[in-house]
Design an enzyme around this catalytic site. Structure first.
Site, PDB file in Angstrom:
ATOM      1  N   GLY A  76       0.986  -1.194  -0.012  1.00  0.00           N
ATOM      2  CA  GLY A  76       0.074  -0.045  -0.027  1.00  0.00           C
ATOM      3  C   GLY A  76       0.886   1.291  -0.014  1.00  0.00           C
ATOM      4  O   GLY A  76       0.449   2.282   0.608  1.00  0.00           O
ATOM      5  N   ASP A  99      -1.987  -7.284  -6.657  1.00  0.00           N
ATOM      6  CA  ASP A  99      -3.283  -7.320  -5.900  1.00  0.00           C
ATOM      7  C   ASP A  99      -3.196  -8.464  -4.750  1.00  0.00           C
ATOM      8  O   ASP A  99      -3.158  -9.717  -5.166  1.00  0.00           O
ATOM      9  CB  ASP A  99      -4.376  -7.833  -6.763  1.00  0.00           C
ATOM     10  CG  ASP A  99      -5.935  -7.747  -6.181  1.00  0.00           C
ATOM     11  OD1 ASP A  99      -5.981  -7.723  -4.928  1.00  0.00           O
ATOM     12  OD2 ASP A  99      -7.085  -8.010  -6.762  1.00  0.00           O
ATOM     13  N   TYR A 108     -14.479  -4.799   9.104  1.00  0.00           N
ATOM     14  CA  TYR A 108     -13.027  -4.040   9.182  1.00  0.00           C
ATOM     15  C   TYR A 108     -12.538  -4.049  10.559  1.00  0.00           C
ATOM     16  O   TYR A 108     -11.267  -4.465  10.654  1.00  0.00           O
ATOM     17  CB  TYR A 108     -13.152  -2.353   8.792  1.00  0.00           C
ATOM     18  CG  TYR A 108     -11.929  -1.755   8.799  1.00  0.00           C
ATOM     19  CD1 TYR A 108     -11.027  -1.742   7.783  1.00  0.00           C
ATOM     20  CD2 TYR A 108     -11.893  -0.804   9.960  1.00  0.00           C
ATOM     21  CE1 TYR A 108      -9.710  -1.021   7.931  1.00  0.00           C
ATOM     22  CE2 TYR A 108     -10.569  -0.029  10.045  1.00  0.00           C
ATOM     23  CZ  TYR A 108      -9.584   0.065   9.025  1.00  0.00           C
ATOM     24  OH  TYR A 108      -8.598   0.818   8.828  1.00  0.00           O
TER      25      TYR A 108
HETATM   26  N1  LIG Z   1      -6.300   6.901   7.454  1.00  0.00           N
HETATM   27  C1  LIG Z   1      -6.704   6.467   8.459  1.00  0.00           C
HETATM   28  O1  LIG Z   1      -7.337   7.133   9.468  1.00  0.00           O
HETATM   29  C2  LIG Z   1      -6.287   5.103   9.165  1.00  0.00           C
HETATM   30  C3  LIG Z   1      -6.901   4.637  10.532  1.00  0.00           C
HETATM   31  C4  LIG Z   1      -6.646   3.398  11.004  1.00  0.00           C
HETATM   32  C5  LIG Z   1      -5.912   2.481  10.210  1.00  0.00           C
HETATM   33  N2  LIG Z   1      -5.594   2.916   8.884  1.00  0.00           N
HETATM   34  C6  LIG Z   1      -4.835   1.775   8.124  1.00  0.00           C
HETATM   35  O2  LIG Z   1      -3.600   2.225   7.528  1.00  0.00           O
HETATM   36  C7  LIG Z   1      -3.409   1.736   6.341  1.00  0.00           C
HETATM   37  C8  LIG Z   1      -3.129   2.737   5.254  1.00  0.00           C
HETATM   38  O3  LIG Z   1      -4.297   3.333   5.042  1.00  0.00           O
HETATM   39  P1  LIG Z   1      -4.572   4.928   4.393  1.00  0.00           P
HETATM   40  O4  LIG Z   1      -5.137   5.723   5.161  1.00  0.00           O
HETATM   41  O5  LIG Z   1      -3.192   5.129   3.939  1.00  0.00           O
HETATM   42  O6  LIG Z   1      -5.351   4.427   3.051  1.00  0.00           O
HETATM   43  P2  LIG Z   1      -5.143   4.700   1.461  1.00  0.00           P
HETATM   44  O7  LIG Z   1      -4.534   5.908   1.303  1.00  0.00           O
HETATM   45  O8  LIG Z   1      -6.497   4.343   0.923  1.00  0.00           O
HETATM   46  O9  LIG Z   1      -4.229   3.622   1.009  1.00  0.00           O
HETATM   47  C9  LIG Z   1      -4.521   2.062   1.075  1.00  0.00           C
HETATM   48  C10 LIG Z   1      -3.428   1.322   0.311  1.00  0.00           C
HETATM   49  O10 LIG Z   1      -3.830   0.081   0.322  1.00  0.00           O
HETATM   50  C11 LIG Z   1      -3.823  -0.503  -0.797  1.00  0.00           C
HETATM   51  N3  LIG Z   1      -4.743  -1.531  -1.294  1.00  0.00           N
HETATM   52  C12 LIG Z   1      -6.012  -1.515  -1.344  1.00  0.00           C
HETATM   53  N4  LIG Z   1      -6.473  -2.669  -1.828  1.00  0.00           N
HETATM   54  C13 LIG Z   1      -5.540  -3.429  -2.021  1.00  0.00           C
HETATM   55  C14 LIG Z   1      -5.517  -4.908  -2.669  1.00  0.00           C
HETATM   56  N5  LIG Z   1      -6.476  -5.473  -3.144  1.00  0.00           N
HETATM   57  N6  LIG Z   1      -4.156  -5.370  -2.924  1.00  0.00           N
HETATM   58  C15 LIG Z   1      -3.008  -4.535  -2.815  1.00  0.00           C
HETATM   59  N7  LIG Z   1      -3.032  -3.343  -2.155  1.00  0.00           N
HETATM   60  C16 LIG Z   1      -4.332  -2.719  -1.703  1.00  0.00           C
HETATM   61  C17 LIG Z   1      -3.755   0.739  -1.806  1.00  0.00           C
HETATM   62  O11 LIG Z   1      -3.232   0.286  -3.140  1.00  0.00           O
HETATM   63  P3  LIG Z   1      -3.977   1.146  -4.581  1.00  0.00           P
HETATM   64  O12 LIG Z   1      -4.673   2.713  -4.197  1.00  0.00           O
HETATM   65  O13 LIG Z   1      -2.752   1.181  -5.396  1.00  0.00           O
HETATM   66  O14 LIG Z   1      -4.834   0.334  -4.796  1.00  0.00           O
HETATM   67  C18 LIG Z   1      -3.519   1.712  -1.008  1.00  0.00           C
HETATM   68  O15 LIG Z   1      -1.962   2.144  -1.211  1.00  0.00           O
HETATM   69  C19 LIG Z   1      -4.493   0.580   5.965  1.00  0.00           C
HETATM   70  O16 LIG Z   1      -4.201  -0.588   6.422  1.00  0.00           O
HETATM   71  C20 LIG Z   1      -5.711   1.318   6.922  1.00  0.00           C
HETATM   72  O17 LIG Z   1      -6.410   0.366   7.433  1.00  0.00           O
HETATM   73  C21 LIG Z   1      -5.606   4.031   8.343  1.00  0.00           C
END
Ligand SMILES: NC(=O)c1ccc[n+]([C@@H]2O[C@H](COP(=O)([O-])OP(=O)(O)OC[C@H]3O[C@@H](n4cnc5c(N)ncnc54)[C@H](OP(=O)(O)O)[C@@H]3O)[C@@H](O)[C@H]2O)c1
Length: 264
Positions: A27, A78, A171
């Site tokens: 990611g 993926d 989730y």
């Molecule tokens: N933002 C928050 O407030 C928050 C809070 C708690 C936890 N988190 C966790 O932090 C992590 C990063 O989140 P973020 O906020 O940076 O979200 P984000 O900007 O939406 O990034 C999500 C990442 O996951 C990848 N991904 C999604 N589906 C996938 C798949 N099927 N195969 C491979 N890669 C996949 C996406 O790749 P592509 O875009 O290239 O498809 C993207 O790089 C996640 O695990 C999330 O649950 C975030």
């Protein structure tokens, strides 16, 4: 400290440098992942910026790291496909001939209905990317980390795993599953010099939460003692610390990065 106690070394023995290490950030094309790639690269690691749908973003970041004098490559997979993880690890090894740091950061946050109305498909899709992908990536890395006698696995969970979240049981359950997985793996691999830890972000300003800001920002600010959302860099820095030698005695731990939202 008695008069005869040796004084701590300066500079400290345990460094935050990652020079000579190779890291894979799943990611890496997303908000927290991109900031993590930058933080690891700035500390000296060669970095795989992983993407799934957003190839251009990952390539732009890899180019940016290279232009700043670092080493990075964008690789796609993926991770919900059964062979996605093993192919990604193979491709990482083909590029860097080593893999020392795995950050299981890829994830998806979707609004679901309440549990009573949730389909098997919604449940399974959340587990596939938020839990099973981390298991498969870790499993594929272990032979190389064990052989080298050093490794860092950092799993990105969520505060939702600890607080629960109505209409997000799929989730929260997947992210809570990462905790049991992390603690178990930490026990299995400690003898090989591999540490396994969790980072649990609160509300961080990325594309994942942007669609919810209009409706929920006020409520989130009220719940957060620091009265703001976190920035991706504020999650990346603790991840880079856990990846370093400075965190050598930390394993099976959860580092909460949430502005005080949940104190544990
Ligand atoms: N933002 C928050 O407030 C928050 C809070 C708690 C936890 N988190 C966790 O932090 C992590 C990063 O989140 P973020 O906020 O940076 O979200 P984000 O900007 O939406 O990034 C999500 C990442 O996951 C990848 N991904 C999604 N589906 C996938 C798949 N099927 N195969 C491979 N890669 C996949 C996406 O790749 P592509 O875009 O290239 O498809 C993207 O790089 C996640 O695990 C999330 O649950 C975030």
């Amino acid at each position: 400290m008695s008069e005869n106690t040796p004084l701590p070394a300066l500079p400290p023995v345990l460094s935050t440098s990652l020079a000579g290490r190779a890291a894979l950030v799943t990611g890496g094309s997303g908000g927290i992942g991109a900031a993590t790639c930058a933080a690891l690269a700035a500390a000296g690691a060669a970095v795989v910026v992983h993407y799934s749908a957003h190839r251009a973003e990952a390539e732009r970041l890899a180019d940016h790291i290279q232009a700043a004098g670092g080493t990075a490559v964008a690789l796609g997979a993926d991770l919900t496909e059964p062979v996605g993880a093993s192919r990604l690890i193979e491709a990482t090894l083909a590029h860097f001939s080593r893999l020392d740091i795995l950050v299981n950061n890829a994830g998806q946050y979707t609004d679901g209905p309440a549990v009573a109305a949730m389909s098997d498909d919604q449940w399974e899709r959340s587990l596939a990317i938020n839990l099973t992908a981390a298991f498969r990536c870790a499993r594929a890395c272990l032979p190389f980390m064990k052989a080298s006698g050093w490794g860092r696995i950092i799993n990105v969970t969520s505060q939702a795993a600890y607080t629960g979240s109505a209409n997000h049981a799929h989730y929260a359950a997947a992210k809570a599953g990462l905790a049991g997985f992390t603690y178990s793996l930490a026990k299995e691999v400690a003898a090989y010099g591999i540490t396994v830890n969790l980072v649990a972000p609160g509300r961080i300003l990325t594309d994942m939460v942007r669609p919810h800001l209009e409706q929920r920002l006020e409520e989130w600010m009220r719940q957060t003692p620091l009265r703001r959302l976190g920035q991706p860099e504020e999650v990346a820095a603790p991840i880079a610390f856990l990846a370093s030698e400075a965190a050598s005695y930390i394993t099976g731990a959860t580092l909460h990065v949430n502005g005080g939202l949940l104190m544990a």
